[in-house]
Scaffold this motif. Structure first.
Motif, PDB file in Angstrom:
ATOM      1  N   ARG A  20      40.848  52.701  38.884  1.00 11.74           N
ATOM      2  CA  ARG A  20      41.527  51.313  39.046  1.00 11.74           C
ATOM      3  C   ARG A  20      40.423  50.342  38.701  1.00 11.74           C
ATOM      4  NH1 ARG A  20      44.775  50.376  44.233  1.00 11.74           N
ATOM      5  NH2 ARG A  20      46.043  52.004  43.211  1.00 11.74           N
ATOM      6  N   ALA A  21      39.291  50.661  39.447  1.00 18.01           N
ATOM      7  CA  ALA A  21      38.120  49.585  39.462  1.00 18.01           C
ATOM      8  C   ALA A  21      37.630  49.568  37.887  1.00 18.01           C
ATOM      9  CB  ALA A  21      37.190  49.922  40.406  1.00 18.01           C
ATOM     10  N   GLU A  22      37.576  50.565  37.440  1.00 19.53           N
ATOM     11  CA  GLU A  22      37.197  50.732  35.904  1.00 19.53           C
ATOM     12  C   GLU A  22      37.953  49.922  34.986  1.00 19.53           C
ATOM     13  OE1 GLU A  22      34.226  54.496  35.190  1.00 19.53           O
ATOM     14  OE2 GLU A  22      36.551  54.828  34.834  1.00 19.53           O
ATOM     15  N   SER A  23      39.502  49.883  35.257  1.00 20.60           N
ATOM     16  CA  SER A  23      40.483  49.388  34.360  1.00 20.60           C
ATOM     17  C   SER A  23      40.578  48.029  34.591  1.00 20.60           C
ATOM     18  CB  SER A  23      41.808  50.097  34.890  1.00 20.60           C
ATOM     19  OG  SER A  23      42.865  49.348  34.301  1.00 20.60           O
ATOM     20  N   ASP A  24      40.234  47.518  35.924  1.00 24.04           N
ATOM     21  CA  ASP A  24      40.351  46.097  36.132  1.00 24.04           C
ATOM     22  C   ASP A  24      38.879  45.247  35.428  1.00 24.04           C
ATOM     23  OD1 ASP A  24      42.576  46.179  37.618  1.00 24.04           O
ATOM     24  OD2 ASP A  24      41.691  46.329  39.544  1.00 24.04           O
ATOM     25  N   MET A  25      37.931  46.244  35.655  1.00 26.66           N
ATOM     26  CA  MET A  25      36.768  45.686  35.227  1.00 26.66           C
ATOM     27  C   MET A  25      36.571  45.628  33.625  1.00 26.66           C
ATOM     28  SD  MET A  25      32.699  47.068  35.419  1.00 26.66           S
ATOM     29  CE  MET A  25      32.714  48.450  34.459  1.00 26.66           C
ATOM     30  N   LEU A  32      36.672  37.890  29.753  1.00 26.02           N
ATOM     31  CA  LEU A  32      35.418  37.111  29.767  1.00 26.02           C
ATOM     32  C   LEU A  32      34.762  36.981  28.262  1.00 26.02           C
ATOM     33  CD1 LEU A  32      33.574  38.556  32.853  1.00 26.02           C
ATOM     34  CD2 LEU A  32      34.466  35.821  32.456  1.00 26.02           C
ATOM     35  N   SER A  33      35.139  37.993  27.549  1.00 23.04           N
ATOM     36  CA  SER A  33      34.599  37.916  26.181  1.00 23.04           C
ATOM     37  C   SER A  33      35.674  37.299  25.171  1.00 23.04           C
ATOM     38  CB  SER A  33      34.555  39.316  25.435  1.00 23.04           C
ATOM     39  OG  SER A  33      35.880  40.170  25.750  1.00 23.04           O
ATOM     40  N   ASP A 345      49.223  24.755  27.465  1.00 25.48           N
ATOM     41  CA  ASP A 345      48.973  26.085  26.837  1.00 25.48           C
ATOM     42  C   ASP A 345      47.843  26.636  27.396  1.00 25.48           C
ATOM     43  OD1 ASP A 345      49.172  28.534  24.669  1.00 25.48           O
ATOM     44  OD2 ASP A 345      47.564  27.483  24.124  1.00 25.48           O
ATOM     45  N   SER A 346      46.771  26.022  27.719  1.00 31.79           N
ATOM     46  CA  SER A 346      45.479  26.102  28.294  1.00 31.79           C
ATOM     47  C   SER A 346      45.738  26.610  29.502  1.00 31.79           C
ATOM     48  CB  SER A 346      44.544  25.165  28.019  1.00 31.79           C
ATOM     49  OG  SER A 346      43.235  25.579  28.982  1.00 31.79           O
ATOM     50  N   VAL A 347      46.684  25.880  30.413  1.00 32.78           N
ATOM     51  CA  VAL A 347      46.768  26.410  31.769  1.00 32.78           C
ATOM     52  C   VAL A 347      47.264  27.790  31.991  1.00 32.78           C
ATOM     53  CG1 VAL A 347      48.285  25.669  33.811  1.00 32.78           C
ATOM     54  CG2 VAL A 347      47.032  24.015  32.422  1.00 32.78           C
ATOM     55  N   ILE A 348      48.333  28.176  30.911  1.00 31.73           N
ATOM     56  CA  ILE A 348      48.780  29.535  30.955  1.00 31.73           C
ATOM     57  C   ILE A 348      48.095  30.475  30.477  1.00 31.73           C
ATOM     58  CG2 ILE A 348      50.740  30.533  29.909  1.00 31.73           C
ATOM     59  CD1 ILE A 348      52.318  27.857  29.621  1.00 31.73           C
ATOM     60  N   ARG A 349      47.431  30.204  29.316  1.00 27.82           N
ATOM     61  CA  ARG A 349      46.698  31.453  28.763  1.00 27.82           C
ATOM     62  C   ARG A 349      45.368  31.445  28.842  1.00 27.82           C
ATOM     63  NH1 ARG A 349      48.729  33.304  22.584  1.00 27.82           N
ATOM     64  NH2 ARG A 349      47.655  35.432  22.615  1.00 27.82           N
ATOM     65  N   ASP A 350      44.550  30.430  29.065  1.00 25.33           N
ATOM     66  CA  ASP A 350      43.069  30.324  28.977  1.00 25.33           C
ATOM     67  C   ASP A 350      42.577  30.909  30.425  1.00 25.33           C
ATOM     68  OD1 ASP A 350      43.130  29.287  26.648  1.00 25.33           O
ATOM     69  OD2 ASP A 350      42.202  27.465  27.298  1.00 25.33           O
ATOM     70  N   VAL A 351      41.518  31.416  30.408  1.00 26.40           N
ATOM     71  CA  VAL A 351      40.980  32.295  31.602  1.00 26.40           C
ATOM     72  C   VAL A 351      40.137  31.306  32.334  1.00 26.40           C
ATOM     73  CG1 VAL A 351      38.892  33.142  30.473  1.00 26.40           C
ATOM     74  CG2 VAL A 351      40.033  34.478  32.654  1.00 26.40           C
ATOM     75  N   MET A 357      34.875  35.645  36.495  1.00 25.60           N
ATOM     76  CA  MET A 357      33.407  36.111  36.650  1.00 25.60           C
ATOM     77  C   MET A 357      33.058  36.673  38.094  1.00 25.60           C
ATOM     78  SD  MET A 357      30.794  36.993  34.723  1.00 25.60           S
ATOM     79  CE  MET A 357      29.313  38.032  35.395  1.00 25.60           C
ATOM     80  N   SER A 358      33.746  36.242  39.126  1.00 22.19           N
ATOM     81  CA  SER A 358      33.793  36.916  40.313  1.00 22.19           C
ATOM     82  C   SER A 358      34.319  38.065  40.543  1.00 22.19           C
ATOM     83  CB  SER A 358      34.238  35.734  41.340  1.00 22.19           C
ATOM     84  OG  SER A 358      33.440  34.361  41.392  1.00 22.19           O
ATOM     85  N   THR A 359      35.885  38.117  40.073  1.00 23.11           N
ATOM     86  CA  THR A 359      36.519  39.244  39.730  1.00 23.11           C
ATOM     87  C   THR A 359      35.597  40.617  39.178  1.00 23.11           C
ATOM     88  OG1 THR A 359      38.466  37.906  39.867  1.00 23.11           O
ATOM     89  CG2 THR A 359      38.651  40.291  38.934  1.00 23.11           C
ATOM     90  N   PHE A 360      34.896  40.143  38.103  1.00 19.67           N
ATOM     91  CA  PHE A 360      34.138  41.125  37.218  1.00 19.67           C
ATOM     92  C   PHE A 360      33.066  41.872  38.342  1.00 19.67           C
ATOM     93  CE2 PHE A 360      30.300  41.989  34.796  1.00 19.67           C
ATOM     94  CZ  PHE A 360      30.862  43.215  34.073  1.00 19.67           C
ATOM     95  N   THR A 361      32.502  40.832  38.888  1.00 23.75           N
ATOM     96  CA  THR A 361      31.295  41.344  39.779  1.00 23.75           C
ATOM     97  C   THR A 361      31.856  42.209  40.905  1.00 23.75           C
ATOM     98  OG1 THR A 361      30.091  39.119  39.462  1.00 23.75           O
ATOM     99  CG2 THR A 361      29.507  40.332  41.395  1.00 23.75           C
ATOM    100  N   LYS A 362      33.163  41.819  41.240  1.00 25.66           N
ATOM    101  CA  LYS A 362      33.666  42.745  42.290  1.00 25.66           C
ATOM    102  C   LYS A 362      34.102  43.929  41.829  1.00 25.66           C
ATOM    103  CE  LYS A 362      38.007  42.537  43.023  1.00 25.66           C
ATOM    104  NZ  LYS A 362      39.453  41.989  43.201  1.00 25.66           N
TER     105      LYS A 362
END
Length: 389
Positions: A20-25, A32-33, A345-351, A357-362
């Motif tokens: 699960r952690a690998e999938s979320d990462m 991010l990319s 559109d940005s509010v809906i789709r952009d990250v 980045m905080s989520t990725f680090t976690k």
């Protein structure tokens, strides 16, 4: 505490959490990319649908903005040419003023020669002025010529076409008087908006009635009504009956007038279109094609027709200016709409890069911790060996 070697529950639990952690990462890396929170419908089905609609509208609105810019360019071309025609009319009025005075003397022939050339130049400019292959000032831009109409104006009665380029919309034009003996026809205009007959004009039918050549058409010019009726050799004045706006030979311009449509919105409705046509500013369209300065009396008459032509041209130039200003506001509104829809559109789709980045680090830490715990869990069954030594 129980010891099992067939099913290592601790390892299975660690592996599940690690996966699960690998999938979320992996999702965080993808977001991010790419810069998008939604990269597939699985990420947010409703958000993806909304974003796709917004993107379709934004793309269409960007093209609509370009359409508005091109419409402005078209009007600028037309307005520039009208400006030159206005200068010609001013010169013609100057010449007419000179010719109408008794001191012109033997110079009338020279004055008329220049006048003739100026009239020809008006026609040349009106025919020459084009935008992307479309003539702008000869009355054909955005116009519709009726090949058939209602209540007596039909091909069977010898009418080839009815040019309503300069006619007014929401009007009924009807034959109010016709005479085979006098060889005349009178057409009147009934303004549907005002609810009254406003203007009438009588034309001579001599040439039309005498025409027997099937290859020759005769134009009946109802200039004050903005109509040009072209008839062929089948024209018979007795086919036409006089009446009022409800009877007799008539036709309705409410659905007849044509207009060029510019798409300045993303929908197929009236609010997404701007429609207009450009009037005929040729010499005949301005009713100066027959203006003569060959004599003092004709020059005095020409003064009136040239003055009227200048007024008409000024009105049409003003109409173009009004359209250009309207398009300017339309473009400004389009730019604002595109900006706001892009923001939506940005509010809906952009990250949110910081949050992601905080989520990725976690998730990265969880993957590292999960890997370590899985290794530890895999070591646990080895404790059973201590029991069988």
């Amino acid at each position: 505490m129980s010891f099992r070697i067939q099913n290592n529950i601790s390892a299975m639990n660690s592996l599940r959490n690690l996966n699960r952690a690998e999938s979320d990462m992996g999702k965080s890396l993808q977001r991010l990319s790419s810069g998008y929170r939604i990269n597939s419908a699985a990420d947010d089905a409703a958000g993806m649908a909304s974003s796709m609609r917004f993107r379709g509208e934004i793309s269409s609105l960007k093209q609509a903005s370009r359409n508005a810019s091109e419409a402005t360019s078209l009007l600028q071309v037309a307005e520039g040419a009208i400006g030159e025609i206005n200068l010609i009319l001013n010169r013609m009025k100057e010449l007419a003023t000179q010719a109408a005075s008794g001191n012109a003397g033997n110079d009338l022939a020279k004055i008329q020669a220049e006048n003739t050339q100026l009239i020809a130049e008006i026609d040349r400019i009106s025919g020459f002025t084009e935008y992307n292959g479309a003539s702008l000032l000869n009355g054909s831009y955005g116009s519709v010529s009726l090949s058939t109409s209602t209540n007596g104006f039909t091909n069977a009665n010898g009418v080839e076409k009815i040019d309503v380029t300069n006619a007014r919309q929401n009007s009924i034009y009807y034959v109010s008087a016709v005479s085979a003996t006098a060889k005349t026809m009178t057409i009147s205009e009934y303004d549907s908006t005002a609810g009254a007959t406003t203007t009438s004009q009588t034309v001579d039918l001599t040439d039309a009635m005498a025409n027997t050549d099937v290859n020759t058409d005769v134009e009946l010019n109802f200039g004050s009504l903005g109509l040009k009726v072209t008839v062929n050799a089948d024209f018979d004045v007795t086919d036409y009956t006089a009446g009022d706006q409800t009877a007799g030979s008539r036709f309705d311009t409410q659905a007849a007038l044509g207009q060029a449509a510019f798409q300045i919105g993303h929908k197929n409705d009236a609010n997404s279109k701007l429609q207009f046509n450009l009037s005929d500013v040729s010499a005949s369209g301005l009713s100066v094609d027959t203006a003569s300065l060959a004599s003092q009396s004709s020059a005095q008459s020409a003064l009136t027709s040239i003055t009227n032509a200048i007024d008409t041209l000024s009105s049409r130039r003003g109409d173009i200016g009004a359209l250009m200003n309207r398009l300017s506001y339309a473009q400004s509104n389009l730019a604002s709409t595109i900006e706001n829809k892009t923001a939506s559109d940005s509010v809906i789709r952009d990250v949110d890069m910081a949050g992601e980045m905080s989520t990725f680090t976690k998730n990265q830490i969880l993957v590292q911790a999960g890997t370590a715990m899985l290794a530890q869990a895999n070591q646990t069954p080895q404790n059973v060996l201590s029991l069988i030594r």
